[in-house]
Design an enzyme around this catalytic site. Structure first.
Site, PDB file in Angstrom:
ATOM      1  N   ASP A 266      68.239  71.197  34.383  1.00  0.00           N
ATOM      2  CA  ASP A 266      67.962  72.612  34.134  1.00  0.00           C
ATOM      3  C   ASP A 266      69.295  73.341  34.001  1.00  0.00           C
ATOM      4  O   ASP A 266      70.345  72.824  34.394  1.00  0.00           O
ATOM      5  CB  ASP A 266      67.132  73.228  35.272  1.00  0.00           C
ATOM      6  CG  ASP A 266      66.443  74.533  34.857  1.00  0.00           C
ATOM      7  OD1 ASP A 266      65.283  74.488  34.409  1.00  0.00           O
ATOM      8  OD2 ASP A 266      67.079  75.608  34.971  1.00  0.00           O
TER       9      ASP A 266
ATOM     10  N   ARG B 281      67.688  92.482  35.260  1.00  0.00           N
ATOM     11  CA  ARG B 281      68.188  91.174  35.698  1.00  0.00           C
ATOM     12  C   ARG B 281      69.694  91.176  35.927  1.00  0.00           C
ATOM     13  O   ARG B 281      70.212  90.423  36.754  1.00  0.00           O
ATOM     14  CB  ARG B 281      67.812  90.090  34.683  1.00  0.00           C
ATOM     15  CG  ARG B 281      66.358  89.684  34.814  1.00  0.00           C
ATOM     16  CD  ARG B 281      65.984  88.541  33.904  1.00  0.00           C
ATOM     17  NE  ARG B 281      64.649  88.043  34.240  1.00  0.00           N
ATOM     18  CZ  ARG B 281      63.889  87.297  33.448  1.00  0.00           C
ATOM     19  NH1 ARG B 281      64.349  86.951  32.255  1.00  0.00           N
ATOM     20  NH2 ARG B 281      62.712  86.897  33.845  1.00  0.00           N
TER      21      ARG B 281
END
Ligand SMILES: C[S@@+](CC[C@H](N)C(=O)[O-])C[C@H]1O[C@@H](n2cnc3c(N)ncnc32)[C@H](O)[C@@H]1O
Length: 273
Positions: free
Chosen positions: A143, A37
């Site tokens: 979020d 990632r």
């Protein structure tokens, strides 16, 4: 482009920084997930290894911008319309009944909304009841990931988002466009998106008081102490008797005594004492 390998100690240092900032915990089995990632971030920050990246995150003048970027690559944003729908049925029956009886408005918060499918499902299912006017409902959606929120703001979705959507709901609340669908303006207007880190307790308290908070499939990425911290903070954003809906793999039964669990054959949820 060749892969840069993360060492054991670099992994430990980076995962601790990440846990401290965002709550997301990479346990020992996730070393290579984190390595992959972060791979693109090394290049973007012009550092040649993960030690350099750690120093970038702690002491570069551009570190805050980089933390913002990191927020978009660290988590799984997997979501879809009508996911775990039984919980939303509880919202549009029981919670709505109570709120209308007390004179409303209905205030709902989707606290890890990812790309928006969850709050838009809530909006559609509420509209479908015809029992509540747009002026009498508030849906907040937040979020951590700026990229997920950007996508939510477009209101445009493709096939995978619709894997559990009844066809008549697509017909009623979406319009087709180039192989995907835009959510209707009425649905779109009823949801207010903003960015919020769930570790930001003051930010949570500033959200105001809600009848229901949905935080589904996010706590699963946190360790237990962080889960406790977040659900305890939600208590400040819920009225007494207000409802907390978590993902089905996210039990807080032994974690906090601020809520009473409710277990029915269709759904599990919690009520603020
Ligand atoms: C798998 S998605 C869940 C989406 C939706 N609630 C659902 O159940 O389908 C998890 C979301 O949690 C968000 N998240 C992870 N850590 C967070 C934090 N510290 N603050 C706010 N959101 C966070 C991620 O950005 C991601 O969009």
């Amino acid at each position: 482009v060749s892969t840069v390998v993360i060492s054991e100690s670099e992994f430990r240092a980076l995962r601790d920084l990440i846990r401290e900032r965002f709550g997301i915990y990479y346990d020992d089995s996730k070393q290579f997930l984190l390595q992959s990632r972060l791979q693109t971030r090394l290049l973007k920050c012009s550092v040649s290894d993960f030690g350099g990246y750690e120093r970038y995150l702690t002491s570069s003048p551009a570190r805050e911008t980089e933390w913002g970027e990191l927020a978009s690559v660290l988590s799984n944003n997997e979501t879809y319309f009508f996911r775990e729908r039984a919980q939303i049925d509880v919202l549009v029956t029981q919670v709505l009944d109570e709120t209308l009886r007390s004179g409303g408005p209905l205030r709902v918060w989707s606290a890890a909304c990812s790309t928006g499918e969850e709050p838009f499902t809530i909006a559609m299912m509420l509209m479908q009841t015809h029992r509540i006017s747009p002026g009498n409902v508030v849906i907040h959606a937040t979020d951590l990931s700026p990229r997920a929120l950007e996508k939510a703001a477009t209101g445009y979705y493709r096939e995978l988002s619709f894997r559990a959507t009844p066809p008549e709901m697509i017909q009623r609340y979406f319009r087709p466009f180039e192989g995907g669908f835009f959510v209707n303006d009425d649905v779109k207007r009823s949801v207010q998106f903003s960015r919020l880190n769930l570790l930001d307790e003051r930010g949570i308290a500033a959200m105001g008081i809600h009848d229901a908070v949905f935080c589904r499939n996010a706590l699963i990425y946190f360790d237990k102490p962080t889960q406790k911290r977040v659900v305890d903070a939600f208590a400040k954003a819920l009225r007494p008797g207000g409802y907390l809906f978590l993902g089905h793999a996210e039990s807080i039964m032994r974690l906090t005594d601020l809520y009473d669990p409710v277990v029915t054959s269709a759904a599990v949820y919690y009520r603020r004492k």
